[in-house]
Design a protein around this motif. Structure first.
Motif, PDB file in Angstrom:
ATOM      1  N   ASP A 145      -7.384  -0.622   5.289  1.00 19.68           N
ATOM      2  CA  ASP A 145      -6.727   0.032   5.393  1.00 19.68           C
ATOM      3  C   ASP A 145      -5.579  -1.042   4.074  1.00 19.68           C
ATOM      4  OD1 ASP A 145      -6.087   1.564   7.094  1.00 19.68           O
ATOM      5  OD2 ASP A 145      -6.169   0.365   8.823  1.00 19.68           O
ATOM      6  N   ALA A 196       2.854   1.921   7.040  1.00 18.43           N
ATOM      7  CA  ALA A 196       3.018   1.360   8.264  1.00 18.43           C
ATOM      8  C   ALA A 196       3.278   1.991   9.495  1.00 18.43           C
ATOM      9  CB  ALA A 196       4.160   0.184   8.100  1.00 18.43           C
ATOM     10  N   ILE A 232      -2.696  -5.389   9.380  1.00 22.43           N
ATOM     11  CA  ILE A 232      -3.187  -4.267   8.432  1.00 22.43           C
ATOM     12  C   ILE A 232      -4.905  -4.682   8.308  1.00 22.43           C
ATOM     13  CG2 ILE A 232      -3.222  -3.310   6.462  1.00 22.43           C
ATOM     14  CD1 ILE A 232      -0.984  -2.254   7.940  1.00 22.43           C
TER      15      ILE A 232
END
Length: 162
Positions: A127, A106, A123
Motif C-alpha cells: 500500500d 486510509a 499501512i
C-alpha cells in the motif's frame, strides 16, 4: 571481454525487448531507424558500452523507467519498505491538500478492513508503494513527507501506552 555488469545490463535490455514482442529488427523498424538492430544487439550482448543518456533514450523507447533496465543488485531498482502506522486523528485533522490522497486511501482501507478504531492504521508495504506512486515519490520520500506532517507513529506500542 564484457564485464559481468555489462552482461547483466544487456540481459535486462533483451528481456524488456522480448517482453514487448520485438525482435532486434523490430526495434529498428518501430524506431524508424533510430535504433539500429546491430547496436541494440551489441548492447544486449554487453559488447558495447551504453551511455546513461542512451540508456534513458532506450527506456523512453520501451516506455519503462530507466531503473527497470538496470540489472538486479545495482541498488536502484527497488527500495525495501515495511509497514508504517498512521495516526488517524492527526491525519484527518490535517487540512493540508498535501495529504488528501493519503487520507482518502486510509479511509478506503478502513472500510475494506472494517477497522474503525479511529486512532491508528497500519499501512502495508505494498500500500505504501502504491501511495508513493500517486505522490510521484519513493516510499522513503513519502515516509519523510508523512513524518514532516506529524502523522506517522514512530513507536505504535508507546502510542497506546500513553
Amino acid at each position: 571481454m564484457p564485464s559481468e555488469y555489462a552482461k547483466s545490463l544487456g540481459a535486462r535490455l533483451r528481456s524488456i525487448r522480448q517482453q514487448q514482442g520485438l525482435s532486434l529488427q523490430g526495434v529498428e523498424e518501430k524506431s524508424n531507424g533510430r535504433w539500429k538492430a546491430v547496436v541494440v544487439g551489441s548492447y544486449e550482448r554487453g559488447d558495447r558500452a551504453v551511455t546513461v543518456s542512451r540508456l534513458a533514450e532506450l527506456a523512453d523507447f520501451y516506455r519503462v523507467p530507466v531503473s527497470e533496465l538496470l540489472p538486479d543488485g545495482s541498488g536502484v531498482r527497488h527500495e525495501p519498505t515495511s509497514k508504517i502506522v498512521l495516526d488517524l486523528e492527526r491525519l484527518y485533522d490535517d487540512a493540508s491538500e498535501d495529504l488528501a490522497y493519503v487520507a482518502r486511501y486510509a479511509r478506503a482501507i478502513q472500510q475494506q478492513r472494517g477497522d474503525y478504531n479511529g486512532r491508528v492504521l497500519s499501512i502495508r508495504a505494498d500500500d505504501l508503494r502504491a501511495l508513493a506512486i500517486v505522490y510521484d515519490a519513493s516510499p522513503s520520500g513519502l515516509i519523510e513527507r508523512l513524518t514532516e506532517h506529524g502523522v506517522l507513529v514512530a513507536d505504535p506500542r508507546a502510542f497506546f501506552a500513553s
